[in-house]
Scaffold this motif. Structure first.
Motif, PDB file in Angstrom:
ATOM      1  N   THR A 275       0.905  -1.252   0.021  1.00  0.00           N
ATOM      2  CA  THR A 275       0.015  -0.122  -0.241  1.00  0.00           C
ATOM      3  C   THR A 275       0.772   1.186   0.205  1.00  0.00           C
ATOM      4  N   GLU A 276       2.208   1.042   0.271  1.00  0.00           N
ATOM      5  CA  GLU A 276       3.155   2.373   0.193  1.00  0.00           C
ATOM      6  C   GLU A 276       3.042   2.735  -1.287  1.00  0.00           C
ATOM      7  N   PHE A 277       2.979   1.790  -2.386  1.00  0.00           N
ATOM      8  CA  PHE A 277       3.073   2.126  -3.753  1.00  0.00           C
ATOM      9  C   PHE A 277       1.658   1.789  -4.536  1.00  0.00           C
ATOM     10  N   LEU A 278       0.902   1.004  -4.124  1.00  0.00           N
ATOM     11  CA  LEU A 278      -0.490   0.417  -4.849  1.00  0.00           C
ATOM     12  C   LEU A 278      -1.453   1.077  -3.738  1.00  0.00           C
ATOM     13  N   LEU A 279      -2.352   1.985  -4.382  1.00  0.00           N
ATOM     14  CA  LEU A 279      -3.562   2.448  -3.782  1.00  0.00           C
ATOM     15  C   LEU A 279      -4.634   1.787  -3.721  1.00  0.00           C
ATOM     16  N   HIS A 280      -4.648   0.644  -2.963  1.00  0.00           N
ATOM     17  CA  HIS A 280      -5.572  -0.305  -2.903  1.00  0.00           C
ATOM     18  C   HIS A 280      -5.790  -0.943  -1.447  1.00  0.00           C
ATOM     19  N   PRO A 281      -6.949  -1.165  -0.865  1.00  0.00           N
ATOM     20  CA  PRO A 281      -7.045  -1.546   0.348  1.00  0.00           C
ATOM     21  C   PRO A 281      -6.579  -3.124   0.440  1.00  0.00           C
ATOM     22  N   VAL A 282      -5.942  -3.396   1.533  1.00  0.00           N
ATOM     23  CA  VAL A 282      -4.991  -4.624   1.629  1.00  0.00           C
ATOM     24  C   VAL A 282      -5.139  -4.956   3.012  1.00  0.00           C
ATOM     25  N   THR A 283      -5.306  -6.175   3.293  1.00  0.00           N
ATOM     26  CA  THR A 283      -5.261  -7.118   4.702  1.00  0.00           C
ATOM     27  C   THR A 283      -3.843  -7.488   4.832  1.00  0.00           C
ATOM     28  N   GLY A 284      -3.151  -6.762   5.906  1.00  0.00           N
ATOM     29  CA  GLY A 284      -1.560  -7.205   6.316  1.00  0.00           C
ATOM     30  C   GLY A 284      -1.717  -7.994   7.552  1.00  0.00           C
ATOM     31  N   VAL A 285      -0.886  -9.371   7.598  1.00  0.00           N
ATOM     32  CA  VAL A 285      -0.703 -10.008   8.477  1.00  0.00           C
ATOM     33  C   VAL A 285       0.872  -9.858   8.962  1.00  0.00           C
ATOM     34  N   ASP A 286       1.069  -9.495  10.241  1.00  0.00           N
ATOM     35  CA  ASP A 286       2.556  -9.492  10.744  1.00  0.00           C
ATOM     36  C   ASP A 286       2.695  -9.385  12.152  1.00  0.00           C
ATOM     37  N   ALA A 287       3.670 -10.187  12.705  1.00  0.00           N
ATOM     38  CA  ALA A 287       4.067 -10.324  14.052  1.00  0.00           C
ATOM     39  C   ALA A 287       4.509  -9.180  14.780  1.00  0.00           C
ATOM     40  N   ALA A 288       5.012  -8.158  13.812  1.00  0.00           N
ATOM     41  CA  ALA A 288       5.705  -6.915  14.421  1.00  0.00           C
ATOM     42  C   ALA A 288       5.599  -5.718  13.567  1.00  0.00           C
ATOM     43  N   PHE A 289       4.225  -5.313  13.562  1.00  0.00           N
ATOM     44  CA  PHE A 289       3.901  -4.112  12.903  1.00  0.00           C
ATOM     45  C   PHE A 289       4.626  -2.825  13.240  1.00  0.00           C
ATOM     46  N   GLU A 290       5.039  -2.746  14.620  1.00  0.00           N
ATOM     47  CA  GLU A 290       5.835  -1.634  14.895  1.00  0.00           C
ATOM     48  C   GLU A 290       7.115  -1.077  14.441  1.00  0.00           C
ATOM     49  N   ARG A 291       7.957  -2.427  13.708  1.00  0.00           N
ATOM     50  CA  ARG A 291       9.034  -2.322  13.363  1.00  0.00           C
ATOM     51  C   ARG A 291       9.026  -1.142  12.137  1.00  0.00           C
ATOM     52  N   THR A 292       7.886  -1.104  11.156  1.00  0.00           N
ATOM     53  CA  THR A 292       7.990  -0.272  10.400  1.00  0.00           C
ATOM     54  C   THR A 292       7.022   0.801  10.375  1.00  0.00           C
ATOM     55  N   SER A 293       6.532   1.296  11.659  1.00  0.00           N
ATOM     56  CA  SER A 293       5.406   2.142  11.814  1.00  0.00           C
ATOM     57  C   SER A 293       5.622   3.360  10.985  1.00  0.00           C
ATOM     58  N   GLU A 294       6.687   3.831  10.725  1.00  0.00           N
ATOM     59  CA  GLU A 294       6.983   5.306   9.998  1.00  0.00           C
ATOM     60  C   GLU A 294       6.584   5.159   8.624  1.00  0.00           C
ATOM     61  N   ARG A 295       6.375   3.886   7.999  1.00  0.00           N
ATOM     62  CA  ARG A 295       5.622   3.636   6.743  1.00  0.00           C
ATOM     63  C   ARG A 295       4.200   3.642   6.493  1.00  0.00           C
ATOM     64  N   GLY A 296       3.525   3.447   7.479  1.00  0.00           N
ATOM     65  CA  GLY A 296       2.156   3.016   7.815  1.00  0.00           C
ATOM     66  C   GLY A 296       1.211   3.999   6.930  1.00  0.00           C
ATOM     67  N   THR A 297       0.205   3.223   6.282  1.00  0.00           N
ATOM     68  CA  THR A 297      -0.693   3.835   5.580  1.00  0.00           C
ATOM     69  C   THR A 297      -2.053   3.281   5.838  1.00  0.00           C
ATOM     70  N   PRO A 298      -3.134   4.216   5.734  1.00  0.00           N
ATOM     71  CA  PRO A 298      -4.635   3.560   6.215  1.00  0.00           C
ATOM     72  C   PRO A 298      -5.126   2.758   5.357  1.00  0.00           C
ATOM     73  N   LEU A 299      -4.421   2.340   4.257  1.00  0.00           N
ATOM     74  CA  LEU A 299      -4.873   1.343   3.263  1.00  0.00           C
ATOM     75  C   LEU A 299      -4.841  -0.007   3.901  1.00  0.00           C
ATOM     76  N   LEU A 300      -3.827  -0.015   4.676  1.00  0.00           N
ATOM     77  CA  LEU A 300      -3.529  -1.561   5.230  1.00  0.00           C
ATOM     78  C   LEU A 300      -4.362  -1.671   6.803  1.00  0.00           C
ATOM     79  N   GLU A 301      -5.094  -2.851   6.498  1.00  0.00           N
ATOM     80  CA  GLU A 301      -5.858  -3.427   7.618  1.00  0.00           C
ATOM     81  C   GLU A 301      -4.967  -4.099   8.612  1.00  0.00           C
ATOM     82  N   ARG A 302      -4.601  -4.074   9.500  1.00  0.00           N
ATOM     83  CA  ARG A 302      -3.479  -4.864  10.181  1.00  0.00           C
ATOM     84  C   ARG A 302      -4.081  -5.856  11.130  1.00  0.00           C
ATOM     85  N   ILE A 303      -3.752  -7.157  10.829  1.00  0.00           N
ATOM     86  CA  ILE A 303      -4.166  -8.342  11.574  1.00  0.00           C
ATOM     87  C   ILE A 303      -2.719  -8.926  12.052  1.00  0.00           C
TER      88      ILE A 303
END
Length: 268
Positions: free
Chosen positions: A49-77
């Protein structure tokens, strides 16, 4: 189908990811539609979603490691790749970029099986990972260069080396075996070794920063120019492998055995 809704704002910090995602976006272009249900495993806070403007579901165990790149298009699970907290056959497209090398070798097959489980009939899965002897040499070079400059190991290249990098043919064969009858898997090579050394020598290890910074090579125009020069340099020796798996349009014959059509690994 119109053009994909993309946005590439290239900086020295986003260049490496942009080179990967530009190719992945090309590989999903023929499947794209506004209603496409997309999952990215190991997405971090933005993923595609940093490059494709489309809603995406994201799964990760450590979202905070890249928090500076966050976008509202990613639903975090929160979750792990070998036990995705998602329903069977719930996504049209499953992406997994540069995650397998961070997983213990004995868990990689379980991760691939889980990603196939949540993929709908007729869906596509794209997996990328640094692979084989070339990636081992380049990660060793990057880790040592970074250590000399900073006094500590590079966080992700050192982890690659500890886990052991995936072998292209082994992962391709495993994915082909896991595919349902009639599925296909295509393998291609990505990012020429010279391109890798140039990008990471400039912007990760910063080996020549006393010279390159006064020359303006750490500006956005310079990073954009480097992106343009490198985005199609995928000849051998190459750093990573990209696997593209397509499922047939029915789930009636799901299986874990038998022969699966596949293709040899070729640079693109």
């Amino acid at each position: 189908m119109g053009p994909l809704p993309t946005r590439f704002r290239i900086t020295e910090s986003s260049l490496d990811a942009a080179l990967r995602y530009a190719t992945v976006i090309e590989l999903l272009a023929d499947r794209y539609r506004p209603s496409l249900q997309v999952l990215e495993v190991g997405a971090g806070s933005a993923g595609i979603t940093e490059f494709l403007l489309h809603p995406v579901t994201g799964v990760d165990a450590a979202f905070e490691r890249t928090s500076e790149r966050g976008t509202p298009l990613l639903e975090r699970i929160p979750g792990t790749a070998d036990a995705l907290p998602l329903a069977d056959e719930s996504f049209d497209l499953v992406l997994c970029l540069e995650m397998l090398e961070h997983v213990a070798p004995e868990a990689r097959e379980d991760c691939l099986a889980e990603m196939l489980r949540v993929l709908r009939p007729g869906g596509r899965m794209i997996v990328t990972f640094p692979a084989d002897e070339t990636a081992m040499r380049l990660d060793s070079w990057l880790n040592e260069s970074y250590r000399r400059k900073s006094g500590c190991e590079h966080p992700w290249s050192a982890e690659h080396l500890r886990h052991g990098l995936p072998r292209s043919e082994e992962v391709r064969a495993t994915l082909a075996r896991l595919l349902v009858a009639g599925g296909t898997v295509e393998a291609r090579r990505h990012q020429w070794a010279g391109s890798f050394r140039l990008v990471h020598g400039l912007y990760t290890a910063r080996r020549w920063s006393k010279l390159t910074r006064p020359l303006g090579l750490h500006t956005r125009p310079a990073a954009r120019l480097l992106f343009t020069l490198c985005r199609n340099l995928h000849r051998e020796p190459a750093y990573r492998t990209i696997l593209v798996a397509d499922l047939p349009g029915t789930s009636a014959s799901r299986s874990s055995g038998g022969m699966r059509p596949s293709t040899a690994i070729t640079p693109r």
